[in-house]
Structure formats: C-alpha cells, structure tokens
Write a protein that holds these residues in place. Sequence first.
Motif, PDB file in Angstrom:
ATOM      1  N   SER A 265       4.092   6.677 -14.251  1.00  0.00           N
ATOM      2  CA  SER A 265       3.957   5.815 -13.084  1.00  0.00           C
ATOM      3  C   SER A 265       2.519   5.372 -12.906  1.00  0.00           C
ATOM      4  O   SER A 265       1.595   6.157 -12.991  1.00  0.00           O
ATOM      5  CB  SER A 265       4.419   6.567 -11.839  1.00  0.00           C
ATOM      6  OG  SER A 265       4.196   5.806 -10.693  1.00  0.00           O
ATOM      7  N   LYS A 266       2.352   4.065 -12.636  1.00  0.00           N
ATOM      8  CA  LYS A 266       1.013   3.520 -12.442  1.00  0.00           C
ATOM      9  C   LYS A 266       0.810   2.958 -11.053  1.00  0.00           C
ATOM     10  O   LYS A 266      -0.309   2.691 -10.651  1.00  0.00           O
ATOM     11  CB  LYS A 266       0.760   2.426 -13.480  1.00  0.00           C
ATOM     12  CG  LYS A 266       0.729   2.956 -14.907  1.00  0.00           C
ATOM     13  CD  LYS A 266       0.402   1.840 -15.877  1.00  0.00           C
ATOM     14  CE  LYS A 266       0.356   2.368 -17.306  1.00  0.00           C
ATOM     15  NZ  LYS A 266       0.053   1.301 -18.273  1.00  0.00           N
ATOM     16  N   SER A 267       1.894   2.705 -10.331  1.00  0.00           N
ATOM     17  CA  SER A 267       1.764   2.172  -8.983  1.00  0.00           C
ATOM     18  C   SER A 267       2.890   2.707  -8.130  1.00  0.00           C
ATOM     19  O   SER A 267       3.878   3.200  -8.628  1.00  0.00           O
ATOM     20  CB  SER A 267       1.814   0.647  -8.997  1.00  0.00           C
ATOM     21  OG  SER A 267       3.044   0.206  -9.511  1.00  0.00           O
ATOM     22  N   GLY A 268       2.723   2.593  -6.812  1.00  0.00           N
ATOM     23  CA  GLY A 268       3.753   3.099  -5.919  1.00  0.00           C
ATOM     24  C   GLY A 268       3.613   4.573  -5.664  1.00  0.00           C
ATOM     25  O   GLY A 268       2.675   5.230  -6.135  1.00  0.00           O
ATOM     26  N   PRO A 269       4.559   5.153  -4.937  1.00  0.00           N
ATOM     27  CA  PRO A 269       4.516   6.576  -4.604  1.00  0.00           C
ATOM     28  C   PRO A 269       4.514   7.460  -5.837  1.00  0.00           C
ATOM     29  O   PRO A 269       5.158   7.164  -6.833  1.00  0.00           O
ATOM     30  CB  PRO A 269       5.803   6.769  -3.785  1.00  0.00           C
ATOM     31  CG  PRO A 269       6.150   5.401  -3.293  1.00  0.00           C
ATOM     32  CD  PRO A 269       5.684   4.471  -4.336  1.00  0.00           C
TER      33      PRO A 269
ATOM     34  N   PHE B   2       0.817  -1.219   0.000  1.00  0.00           N
ATOM     35  CA  PHE B   2       0.000   0.000   0.000  1.00  0.00           C
ATOM     36  C   PHE B   2       0.849   1.266   0.000  1.00  0.00           C
ATOM     37  O   PHE B   2       0.576   2.205  -0.750  1.00  0.00           O
ATOM     38  CB  PHE B   2      -0.920  -0.004   1.216  1.00  0.00           C
ATOM     39  CG  PHE B   2      -1.789   1.220   1.318  1.00  0.00           C
ATOM     40  CD1 PHE B   2      -2.773   1.479   0.380  1.00  0.00           C
ATOM     41  CD2 PHE B   2      -1.612   2.134   2.351  1.00  0.00           C
ATOM     42  CE1 PHE B   2      -3.563   2.622   0.464  1.00  0.00           C
ATOM     43  CE2 PHE B   2      -2.391   3.272   2.447  1.00  0.00           C
ATOM     44  CZ  PHE B   2      -3.370   3.515   1.499  1.00  0.00           C
ATOM     45  N   LEU B   3       1.883   1.314   0.831  1.00  0.00           N
ATOM     46  CA  LEU B   3       2.668   2.543   0.984  1.00  0.00           C
ATOM     47  C   LEU B   3       3.860   2.616   0.035  1.00  0.00           C
ATOM     48  O   LEU B   3       4.207   3.702  -0.435  1.00  0.00           O
ATOM     49  CB  LEU B   3       3.164   2.674   2.423  1.00  0.00           C
ATOM     50  CG  LEU B   3       2.107   2.920   3.499  1.00  0.00           C
ATOM     51  CD1 LEU B   3       2.773   3.066   4.864  1.00  0.00           C
ATOM     52  CD2 LEU B   3       1.272   4.147   3.190  1.00  0.00           C
ATOM     53  N   ASN B   4       4.510   1.490  -0.240  1.00  0.00           N
ATOM     54  CA  ASN B   4       5.717   1.522  -1.071  1.00  0.00           C
ATOM     55  C   ASN B   4       5.405   1.217  -2.533  1.00  0.00           C
ATOM     56  O   ASN B   4       5.535   2.063  -3.393  1.00  0.00           O
ATOM     57  CB  ASN B   4       6.750   0.539  -0.532  1.00  0.00           C
ATOM     58  CG  ASN B   4       7.278   0.957   0.830  1.00  0.00           C
ATOM     59  OD1 ASN B   4       6.923   2.015   1.335  1.00  0.00           O
ATOM     60  ND2 ASN B   4       8.102   0.134   1.433  1.00  0.00           N
ATOM     61  N   SER B   5       4.995  -0.003  -2.797  1.00  0.00           N
ATOM     62  CA  SER B   5       4.643  -0.384  -4.165  1.00  0.00           C
ATOM     63  C   SER B   5       4.122  -1.814  -4.157  1.00  0.00           C
ATOM     64  O   SER B   5       4.489  -2.614  -3.297  1.00  0.00           O
ATOM     65  CB  SER B   5       5.862  -0.291  -5.084  1.00  0.00           C
ATOM     66  OG  SER B   5       5.541  -0.739  -6.377  1.00  0.00           O
ATOM     67  N   ASN B   6       3.291  -2.141  -5.142  1.00  0.00           N
ATOM     68  CA  ASN B   6       2.866  -3.523  -5.347  1.00  0.00           C
ATOM     69  C   ASN B   6       3.453  -4.082  -6.641  1.00  0.00           C
ATOM     70  O   ASN B   6       3.034  -5.125  -7.112  1.00  0.00           O
ATOM     71  CB  ASN B   6       1.332  -3.625  -5.379  1.00  0.00           C
ATOM     72  CG  ASN B   6       0.719  -2.732  -6.450  1.00  0.00           C
ATOM     73  OD1 ASN B   6       1.429  -2.150  -7.266  1.00  0.00           O
ATOM     74  ND2 ASN B   6      -0.597  -2.612  -6.439  1.00  0.00           N
ATOM     75  N   ASP B   7       4.443  -3.368  -7.180  1.00  0.00           N
ATOM     76  CA  ASP B   7       5.112  -3.792  -8.401  1.00  0.00           C
ATOM     77  C   ASP B   7       6.316  -4.650  -8.031  1.00  0.00           C
ATOM     78  O   ASP B   7       7.288  -4.156  -7.457  1.00  0.00           O
ATOM     79  CB  ASP B   7       5.552  -2.567  -9.202  1.00  0.00           C
ATOM     80  CG  ASP B   7       6.099  -2.946 -10.571  1.00  0.00           C
ATOM     81  OD1 ASP B   7       7.076  -3.710 -10.623  1.00  0.00           O
ATOM     82  OD2 ASP B   7       5.553  -2.467 -11.579  1.00  0.00           O
ATOM     83  N   GLU B   8       6.255  -5.948  -8.357  1.00  0.00           N
ATOM     84  CA  GLU B   8       7.325  -6.877  -7.975  1.00  0.00           C
ATOM     85  C   GLU B   8       8.659  -6.493  -8.602  1.00  0.00           C
ATOM     86  O   GLU B   8       9.710  -6.576  -7.959  1.00  0.00           O
ATOM     87  CB  GLU B   8       6.948  -8.302  -8.385  1.00  0.00           C
ATOM     88  CG  GLU B   8       7.948  -9.346  -7.921  1.00  0.00           C
ATOM     89  CD  GLU B   8       7.617 -10.737  -8.409  1.00  0.00           C
ATOM     90  OE1 GLU B   8       7.628 -10.954  -9.644  1.00  0.00           O
ATOM     91  OE2 GLU B   8       7.335 -11.612  -7.566  1.00  0.00           O
ATOM     92  N   GLY B   9       8.628  -6.074  -9.874  1.00  0.00           N
ATOM     93  CA  GLY B   9       9.857  -5.702 -10.559  1.00  0.00           C
ATOM     94  C   GLY B   9      10.567  -4.541  -9.884  1.00  0.00           C
ATOM     95  O   GLY B   9      11.790  -4.549  -9.722  1.00  0.00           O
TER      96      GLY B   9
END
Length: 502
Positions: free
Chosen positions: A299-303, A77-84
């Motif tokens: 950017s699509k995900s993360g901060p 939620f706060l950092n990123s949900n992008d595994e890469g």
Amino acid sequence: MVVATMAWLSGASKKIHPDRHLPFSSHHDKSPPATLGILAFETAKTMSRLISLYRSLTDDEISKLKKETMKSKGIAFLNSNDEGFLLNLACAERLEDLNQVAITVSRLGQKCSDYGLNRFDLVYNDLKLGVIDMGKLGFGASKIQKIIRKMEKRIYATAKLYAALESLAEMEASERKVQRWKNTLGPKQKTNLDYVSQKIAFHKKQVQQYKGTSLWSQSFDRSVGLMARIVFIIYARICTVFGPYNPGLPSVLKNLSRPTSTRERQPFWNVHFNLKEEEIYGNNYCLVELGEKNEKLTSKSGPIPNKSKKGRVRFISNELMNPFFLDDPGCTGNTNCGTMRKNNRVFGLAPPSTVGGSGISVRYANVILYAERCLYTPDTIGEDGREELYNMLPANLKSTVRGKLKRHWLKKEEESDGCDGYSLAEGWREALEEILEWLAPLAHDTVRWQAQRNLEKRINFDPEPTVLLLQTLHYSDLEKTEAAIVDVLVGLSCIYMYENRR
C-alpha cells in the motif's frame, strides 16, 4: 430466452405486446391478473431505490463524484487520494445496492404470470455473466425516461395512499375510543361523534380513490416489468461508468459466449460480485501477511493496515459472498453495526485500521458534530456540555487529550510570552475552523449514510441519490482521524480556558 429478452429490452420486436414487459407468457386463460394489494408499499419502496440508483449514475452525478467529492480534502487525507480505489469502492457499493433491489424484484417476480418475469433471477444472472448484449441498453433513452416518470407518478400516488391509510387508522382508533364512552356523552358530544363518523366515511372514499390510482391496483406483471427494465439499464450503466476501473465487470460492447451450466446455477447475487481484495482496493490495500520476521505491504496511499495483530488480514472471503451469511466481527460502539454488516457486504470490507473497521464511525461522527456545535453555537451547549463531550470519547482518546493538554499548559507557563487571552483564543479558533472545514463534512455524511440505510428498513419513498461510504468516516484511517479529533478537542479546551482567563 436471451434473444427474446433483448428484443423486449430494445423494443425491436413488434410481436410483443407493449403492456408485456418480458417475453414467454406461459398462460392463455382470461382470468384477471393478480394485483399488488398490500405489497404496493414494498414495491413503491423498491421503485424509489431504483430511481435513486438511476439518478446517482447520471453524467452530472458521476462528474461531481470524480471532480468534487473524491477531490475533497477530507476524503483525500483520511480515506484515500487514489482515484481507482475510490471508484472501485463506489462501484462495489452501487452493485451491492442493485443486488439488494434485484433480490426484491426477483421475489415479486415469482408472483407474476409472465414466464420471463417469473424467472427474472436467471435473466439477471445472464446479464451479469455478459451473455446479454448490454450495448443495446441506452441509459438516457426517451423510453427509459418515460418509465422513470411513470414510476415516479405511481410512487407519489402510493405515498399518498400510505399517508391516508395512517390517518384513517388514527381516526378509527379515536372513534372506537369515543364509542366506549357513548352512553356517558351529552347531546353536544354526540353531535361531534357524528361529525367524526362522517369524516371517517369521507377518508374511506379517499382511500379507495388512492388505491385505484396507486400501485395497489396494479398487476404484478406490469409493476415488476417496469422495475426489471430499470435494473438492466442500471447494471449496464454501472459497467459503462466503472468498467475501465474494474476489469471484473462484463464489457458493454461485447456479447460473450453462453456460460457453462455450473456457473449458470450460481445465485445471481454471487455472479460478478466475488470481488477480490486487489480488485476493490487496487494499490491501496492488499492481503497482508503479518509475521515476526516477514511483513509485506504494497500500500502506498490511503489507510494503513493494522500491524498490531499477527496472522492474515482478510478484507473479503468466499464464505462472505452470500448476502445472508455474514459474520459480525468486533462491532463496538455502534449497536446497528452487526445488522449493517449483514445487509451491506461493502460495509464489512473495512479493515481494522479504519474507523469503520473498528466499529466506531458513528461514535466519532457524533463527537465531531458535537465539537462543531461547541465551536460555532456555544450557546446551545449547557453547563455540563463539555463533560458530556468528554464522556463520548473512548479511553485511549481521553488519555491522549489529557496528556496533550498537560504538555500544552506546561509549555505556555514556561514561555510566558505576554500574549493576551483574546489573541490566543482567536488563533486556536482559526485553526479549528480550518480542521473542521474538511473533517465535519465526513461526519455529517456518516450520520446521513446511517440514517438512509436505517430508513430502508421502514417505508421510505425518497428517490434521491444516497451517500456513498467513501464520503463517510467508515474507510478513514483510524490514526489520522483520532489525531484530528484530539486536535479539535484540545483546541476547544484552550479556547475555553483563554476566554475564561480574559
């Protein structure tokens, strides 16, 4: 050098003496090799960091990182949900840690008589350029396990020597103090002084024994040779684990052609660490051009990068590649921030839209931990605890908390639904427990990360894997983090008010 080095690493060459850890001996004299002496403690500390890195890259640790750590609610939620993105961040930090260790190994290697160890920087440079075939470097091979156990044994013995020397120094200081009062002592006190002298003599013998079994009496060639092997193994493992997510790393399966002399002259800490923004951040971050009419954001995900400032937002630049040349932009709220940026380049990559980029990660972590104490162990908080917590907040959060509390109480007065204070307090408590369940681990890991890096400046023999930045608040979205903290503080205030009304 490359061929002989590979023979040494693979153990295929029978011509190399087993006690020689790199080829090309440049001397033929019979003089005894130089021993580490006082540098034993720095060597033990370096060995501990190597073992810590080695353990952090095992199959179990990598599986835990992918399946548990990166999937946790707070990080997603706060950092990123992008595994890469998260794996690239973990890769960059592990490479940074290994580079720092390699600098120390290279410096110690300059005191070795073995030519290969003496020029460790060139060999490591070739490794990072892909010249050395890393397919022959087995991470879990039995020989490597023997080296790890040997290093652990010597670290343990050196730690005992360090503790014995500290104890001996304290006893000798006490003896000197008592010696100054010797003329005024009675017979009984003089007997005690003799006992102290005997005890000091015993400790001195113990120190000599520890020196014989620890790194103190080990040669530079033997100790640096052990560390050089593990550095190679760790780098190969990093390429194996993170290579699919980071195309900038050399392939473990290929042996590339010899580099040009221009590239060969680069300092080894620069080679393959010149990661571009898009290589580290992938689709999470980008170079953002901020203008009055043109704003580009992929950017699509993360901060989300901060849009409040005009100009080019740069996460890393060529002048920041040298680990000894880093600027210190805007470190507020953390006195160690500037030092940390200079010692850890990945630390300085966080953009202003993150908690770490704003320089307040430790401050917010302490606020969250204090709030956790207020919720779960209110008896440990004194009368002025609430005021102390409030004073820990920056001005913008104080204003937000006041405004939200004011709106909440105005709404409750208008509703007058007849609910008692107990049920309202319990409702808020359940809500806060749910938030802190995913927010508090990030705060705890932030404090742990800082403590582990601060310990590296002192003598530290702990070989356990360290916390990664992706587990902390450093790369957390600033707006989301502040919103969560405000909810926690408003909830605590409501619980306090409802319980007092009851």
